[in-house]
Design an enzyme around this catalytic site. Sequence first.
Site, PDB file in Angstrom:
ATOM      1  N   ARG A 190       0.884  -1.060  -0.085  1.00  0.00           N
ATOM      2  CA  ARG A 190       0.124  -0.002   0.042  1.00  0.00           C
ATOM      3  C   ARG A 190       0.850   1.164  -0.030  1.00  0.00           C
ATOM      4  O   ARG A 190       0.579   2.352  -0.617  1.00  0.00           O
ATOM      5  CB  ARG A 190      -0.864   0.090   1.307  1.00  0.00           C
ATOM      6  N   CYS A 249      -1.368   6.536   8.757  1.00  0.00           N
ATOM      7  CA  CYS A 249      -1.505   5.540   8.244  1.00  0.00           C
ATOM      8  C   CYS A 249      -2.633   5.565   7.342  1.00  0.00           C
ATOM      9  O   CYS A 249      -2.509   6.381   6.303  1.00  0.00           O
ATOM     10  CB  CYS A 249      -2.183   4.139   9.262  1.00  0.00           C
TER      11      CYS A 249
END
Length: 292
Positions: A190, A249
Amino acid sequence: MTSAPSFPLLISAVQLQSLQASGRPLMVFDCSFDLAQPSAGMAQYQEAHIPGALYADLDQHLSARPGDPAASGGRHPLPSREAFAAWLRSVGFNNAMQAVVYDRQGVNYCGRLWWMLKWAGHEAVAVLDGGLPVWQAAGGAVQSGSGPVPTAPGDFALQTPLRRLVSVDTVQAQLGSAAQTIVDARAPARFRGEVEPLDPVAGHIPGALNRPFSDNIALDARFKPAELLKAEFDALLAGRDPASVVHQCGSGVSAVPNMIAMEVAGFAPTALFAGSWSQWCSDPSRPCAQGA
């Protein structure tokens, strides 16, 4: 008379058992959750939880309700401190209580409540190291069902924040500055922009360093030893000032285990960008990077 020590960071299963037996003011929160299936956390809680623990739902209790004007951005916006304090009072929480938080997902979700309590000015909050699996392995009791119902409201009052919240505007203004080191807790694929299962844009904030939150956990499900965590963060920062670290995040949840790990390692408390990638990438004018 010396007051009993509080637990401000981690607590072991054995320490929690002793704390329960001591009769000291205590509230335990089960924060189990599943982003892919939000109802799964409550189902897990009802199947088995530490006796007396209350369930804290990421979506319902630890994120802003629609219309909260003071909410942060991102997929899981923080509520205002006032709204959070009102929820704590509604479940009977008081300033004199020790809070203990846990989940079944490697601190992925309970860290959010740990940080929010610090943000509300409450020092005595600890993560159960290893979560429910380690609790059960240590012989800790569990119960099933819907859990306790608060019998009276608490009197929790906000205090000076003990942890720093950073806005998207601040992150953008300090992009590329030595005064800011962004640490991204998402999985490497990611971070590199190879996959993006949750947000509309793949990639990462330019200049960010990647430290997947799961890297903090040892094979026994507990946090790695302090000296190992320090060595790993020193290697990641490569001479950058630890005080400059801002954690992020996808939506400000799994960033917190990195914050906790740095404190376990002996670093001073660092900052959180709660809106994280989900807020950053929502504005196409903000730069995005891909690759390592």
